[in-house]
Write a protein that holds these residues in place. Structure first.
Motif, PDB file in Angstrom:
ATOM      1  N   HIS A   1       0.814  -1.222   0.000  1.00 50.37           N
ATOM      2  CA  HIS A   1       0.000   0.000   0.000  1.00 50.37           C
ATOM      3  C   HIS A   1       0.846   1.271   0.000  1.00 50.37           C
TER       4      HIS A   1
ATOM      5  N   ALA B   1      -9.410  -0.941   4.661  1.00 51.51           N
ATOM      6  CA  ALA B   1      -8.154  -1.623   4.950  1.00 51.51           C
ATOM      7  C   ALA B   1      -8.293  -3.130   4.738  1.00 51.51           C
ATOM      8  N   CYS B   2      -7.257  -3.745   4.178  1.00 53.09           N
ATOM      9  CA  CYS B   2      -7.251  -5.191   4.000  1.00 53.09           C
ATOM     10  C   CYS B   2      -7.061  -5.863   5.354  1.00 53.09           C
ATOM     11  N   ASN B   3      -7.183  -7.166   5.374  1.00 49.94           N
ATOM     12  CA  ASN B   3      -7.059  -7.904   6.637  1.00 49.94           C
ATOM     13  C   ASN B   3      -5.686  -7.726   7.283  1.00 49.94           C
ATOM     14  N   THR B   4      -4.650  -7.673   6.465  1.00 50.70           N
ATOM     15  CA  THR B   4      -3.301  -7.501   7.005  1.00 50.70           C
ATOM     16  C   THR B   4      -3.163  -6.143   7.688  1.00 50.70           C
ATOM     17  N   TRP B   5      -3.684  -5.111   7.037  1.00 52.18           N
ATOM     18  CA  TRP B   5      -3.589  -3.760   7.588  1.00 52.18           C
ATOM     19  C   TRP B   5      -4.431  -3.649   8.861  1.00 52.18           C
ATOM     20  N   ARG B   6      -5.586  -4.247   8.863  1.00 53.27           N
ATOM     21  CA  ARG B   6      -6.435  -4.237  10.053  1.00 53.27           C
ATOM     22  C   ARG B   6      -5.736  -4.954  11.218  1.00 53.27           C
TER      23      ARG B   6
END
Length: 234
Positions: free
Chosen positions: A112, A190-195
């Protein structure tokens, strides 16, 4: 607004944190530093953040009125019990948290990088934090805690002073972490990784602040009181 003589306003944040169950969660909500900044009064700390103290005081008074729950009152724990808690709850936990947070942050920064809210530089900062915190914990495990478990000695004053200074450095590092992560706000879409990264950073911040609080405001202050009592008797 509160009046100048409102109870609790001139109490230190560290004192409030260790004597009122639930106060630490309230301070987290208002971003009041009760660990490294634990000697500041509630009045001073709130003024620095331009906070209205009335709802904070009201919440603290409400917490005081709640009967104590089943959670451990670490203020009543012996130094040995508190040290064991610090080792198992915080030292071990930080060693689990930080490598995964570094992995997540590097992934987010790579995928990102084009987004303005990307936490650019966070992975490198977490790596530096990890090295500093590991060094700090090893000093406690190998030097300070064994000294304390053998009983109070004037020789512990110097390592305690060093630990307090390093706690201040950890506080600065946490503030930098929050800035790099844009206030720990969850980005839209936000994607799962960012979350997972943001949630993990929030937990790390709460855990490290609680860790420093227990050492600065309970373990170290308790030893100071014991020392003064022994000197007055002598």
């Amino acid at each position: 607004m509160t009046t100048p003589d409102t109870p609790l306003l001139d109490d230190a944040l560290g004192t409030l944190a260790r004597t009122i169950p639930g106060a630490t969660a309230l301070f987290h909500t208002h971003q009041l530093d009760f660990c490294c900044g634990g000697k500041k009064s509630l009045r001073t700390a709130a003024a620095e953040r331009s906070l209205d103290t009335a709802p904070i005081v009201a919440a603290l008074q409400a917490l005081q009125a709640v009967p104590a729950g089943d959670g451990r009152d670490w203020q009543q724990a012996s130094p040995a019990e508190l040290i064991e808690h610090l080792l198992t709850r915080f030292h071990a936990r930080h060693r689990e948290q930080l490598p995964e947070l570094i992995r997540l942050s590097r992934r987010v920064e790579t995928v990102h990088a084009d987004r303005p809210e990307c936490p650019t530089g966070l992975a490198d900062h977490l790596t530096t934090m990890t090295e500093a915190l590991e060094s700090h914990m090893q000093k406690e495990e190998q030097i300070l805690f064994p000294m304390l478990l053998r009983g109070f000695s004037p020789m512990v004053r110097m390592p305690i002073g060093v630990m307090r200074l390093e706690h201040d450095d950890h506080g600065v590092a946490l503030a930098r972490l929050v800035a790099l992560a844009h206030g720990l706000e969850m980005p839209r879409g936000a994607c799962n990784t960012w979350r997972a990264l943001v949630l993990g950073l929030r937990t790390l911040r709460e855990d490290l602040m609680e860790h420093i609080h227990l050492e600065n405001n309970l373990l170290f202050e308790g030893l100071n009181h014991a020392q003064h009592s022994a000197e007055s008797v002598g």
